[in-house]
Write an enzyme that holds these catalytic residues in place. Sequence first.
Site, short mmCIF file in Angstrom:
data_model
loop_
_atom_site.label_atom_id
_atom_site.label_comp_id
_atom_site.label_asym_id
_atom_site.label_seq_id
_atom_site.Cartn_x
_atom_site.Cartn_y
_atom_site.Cartn_z
N GLU A 81 0.83 -1.21 0.00
CA GLU A 81 0.00 0.00 0.00
C GLU A 81 0.86 1.26 0.00
O GLU A 81 1.85 1.35 0.72
CB GLU A 81 -0.89 0.02 1.25
CG GLU A 81 -1.86 -1.14 1.35
CD GLU A 81 -2.99 -1.05 0.33
OE1 GLU A 81 -3.13 0.01 -0.31
OE2 GLU A 81 -3.73 -2.04 0.19
N ARG A 91 -17.84 -0.28 5.83
CA ARG A 91 -18.95 -0.84 5.04
C ARG A 91 -19.67 -1.91 5.85
O ARG A 91 -20.89 -2.07 5.74
CB ARG A 91 -18.38 -1.43 3.74
CG ARG A 91 -19.40 -1.96 2.76
CD ARG A 91 -18.70 -2.53 1.53
NE ARG A 91 -17.80 -3.63 1.84
CZ ARG A 91 -18.20 -4.89 2.07
NH1 ARG A 91 -19.48 -5.21 2.01
NH2 ARG A 91 -17.31 -5.83 2.36
N HIS A 172 -1.54 -5.77 1.62
CA HIS A 172 -2.74 -6.61 1.56
C HIS A 172 -2.44 -7.87 0.74
O HIS A 172 -1.72 -7.80 -0.26
CB HIS A 172 -3.91 -5.85 0.92
CG HIS A 172 -4.77 -5.12 1.89
ND1 HIS A 172 -4.79 -3.75 1.98
CD2 HIS A 172 -5.64 -5.58 2.84
CE1 HIS A 172 -5.65 -3.38 2.94
NE2 HIS A 172 -6.18 -4.48 3.48
N1 PCA Z 1 -8.60 -6.90 6.17
C1 PCA Z 1 -9.49 -5.82 6.55
C2 PCA Z 1 -9.38 -5.72 8.05
C3 PCA Z 1 -8.69 -6.96 8.50
C4 PCA Z 1 -8.16 -7.57 7.26
O1 PCA Z 1 -7.45 -8.58 7.22
C5 PCA Z 1 -9.21 -4.52 5.82
O2 PCA Z 1 -8.73 -4.56 4.67
O3 PCA Z 1 -9.47 -3.45 6.36
#
Ligand code: PCA
Length: 214
Positions: A81, A91, A172
């Site tokens: 990110e 959401r 992520h």
């Molecule tokens: N993904 C969520 C919160 C916890 C996770 O693993 C997010 O992208 O905010």
Amino acid sequence: MRVLVTGFEPFGGEADNPTVAALAALAAAAPAHPGIAVTTRVLPVDFARASEALEAAVRAADPAAVIALGLAAGRREVTPERAAINIADARIADNAGAQPIDEPLEPGGPAGAFATLPIKAITADLRAAHIPAAVSQTAGTYVCNAVFYRLMRVCQDLGARGGRAPAAGFVHVPHTRDMDQERIAAAVLRCVLTTAAHVRSGRPDLRAAGGAEA
Ligand code: PCA
């Protein structure tokens, strides 16, 4: 060199969060990499508690680098990110039932903060290992973004106090439907190794295109 790596509990009705197994695999793999000590933490998917837990872990571990991990179930690539933003807009309710809408994470705080991880180098390294990866321009507005924002603010604070500001950021990972768990774990180890190499050498991030049109 100590690297703190965090993940998240399952949320949103999912049985698992692949970041949990990735942390376990990372802890098992780390001893094969001399010079790197890994601390792992699983954070709650809870706006009220996650950032506090993250901050406590950073201050306790005194790491040279921090990589926070989360699941992005809609993405098919591993996504370092670029920036966290000062907003919570959920959401879905978090695991404690809270659903903040358009609330600043830090009232009066800066609108956003950039990751200090070598996001372009990480992306290039993952792709070289045939792991789908891309820079992401937004970490969303849910608990991951909240933790990412706090992480960058804590690191800024450590640097402002004359201490060492760890290299820090958020990555992520996809759902195991879209990338198998072993690949996710391999990607996380690569994120750690690439980050450690950059911190150790002091070299700037790779200059490579990683932007996107709207
Ligand atoms: N993904 C969520 C919160 C916890 C996770 O693993 C997010 O992208 O905010």
